[in-house]
Design a protein around this motif. Structure first.
Motif, PDB file in Angstrom:
ATOM      1  N   PRO A 115       0.822  -1.211   0.000  1.00 19.50           N
ATOM      2  CA  PRO A 115       0.000   0.000   0.000  1.00 19.50           C
ATOM      3  C   PRO A 115       0.858   1.264   0.000  1.00 19.50           C
ATOM      4  CG  PRO A 115      -0.098  -1.083   2.137  1.00 19.50           C
ATOM      5  CD  PRO A 115       0.681  -1.983   1.226  1.00 19.50           C
ATOM      6  N   SER A 143       1.201  -5.371   8.250  1.00 19.93           N
ATOM      7  CA  SER A 143      -0.071  -5.909   7.770  1.00 19.93           C
ATOM      8  C   SER A 143      -0.256  -5.531   6.306  1.00 19.93           C
ATOM      9  CB  SER A 143      -1.237  -5.391   8.609  1.00 19.93           C
ATOM     10  OG  SER A 143      -1.326  -3.988   8.536  1.00 19.93           O
ATOM     11  N   ASP A 201      -2.572  -4.172   4.802  1.00 18.67           N
ATOM     12  CA  ASP A 201      -3.153  -2.851   4.576  1.00 18.67           C
ATOM     13  C   ASP A 201      -2.246  -1.715   5.063  1.00 18.67           C
ATOM     14  OD1 ASP A 201      -3.426  -2.952   7.338  1.00 18.67           O
ATOM     15  OD2 ASP A 201      -5.608  -2.786   7.327  1.00 18.67           O
ATOM     16  N   THR A 250      -1.333  -0.879   8.110  1.00 22.25           N
ATOM     17  CA  THR A 250      -1.740  -0.175   9.332  1.00 22.25           C
ATOM     18  C   THR A 250      -1.156  -0.737  10.622  1.00 22.25           C
ATOM     19  OG1 THR A 250      -3.746  -1.502   9.609  1.00 22.25           O
ATOM     20  CG2 THR A 250      -3.929   0.532   8.287  1.00 22.25           C
ATOM     21  N   ARG A 290      -1.953   3.814  12.737  1.00 22.06           N
ATOM     22  CA  ARG A 290      -3.087   4.727  12.509  1.00 22.06           C
ATOM     23  C   ARG A 290      -3.001   5.896  13.435  1.00 22.06           C
ATOM     24  NH1 ARG A 290      -8.182   0.724  11.647  1.00 22.06           N
ATOM     25  NH2 ARG A 290      -7.368  -0.230   9.798  1.00 22.06           N
TER      26      ARG A 290
END
Length: 130
Positions: free
Chosen positions: A9, A106, A108, A110, A130
């Motif tokens: 990402p 992870s 994603d 985060t 986050r």
């Protein structure tokens, strides 16, 4: 582990940023394990699977990103993988590289999870980005 068909990402920290997040002087471990214990790697595997694995893999297919352990991993960058031989990731990495240390993210981007070796202990580090 096997390579996974996933993208890194755009929000993922750089490899250097990720290493600093687990190796800085102000880093606090989520959990420590006495490295002098005869079953230290076994305990590390169990605690990793209980504390870090659910955070890292989440409810998905178990795909995550890893910096290749050993020398030069930061230069390679994040590699999407799937761990197909659960549990035991830290001890499998130690068997190949001579150290249980590694940094994972992870899928994603985060959550950051890592194993480091300090003077007399293994540290499991779990951080939310986050």
């Amino acid at each position: 582990m096997k390579l996974a068909n996933a993208e890194v990402p755009a929000s993922a920290p750089s490899t250097i940023e990720a290493i600093r997040m687990v190796a800085g002087f102000d880093v606090k471990p989520t959990l420590t394990i006495d490295a002098g214990s005869p079953d230290a790697l076994e305990q590390l595997d169990l605690q990793w699977h209980e504390k870090a694995w659910p955070v890292l893999a989440g409810p998905g297919a178990g795909t995550f990103l890893i910096l290749p352990p050993g020398g030069g991993g930061a230069a390679v960058g994040w590699v999407p993988v799937e761990d197909i031989a659960l549990p035991g990731l830290p001890s499998r990495i130690a068997a190949v590289t001579g150290t249980a240390e590694f940094v994972a993210l992870s899928a994603d981007g985060t959550r950051l999870c890592a194993v480091t070796e300090e003077e007399y202990a293994y540290w499991i580090i779990v951080r939310s980005l986050r």
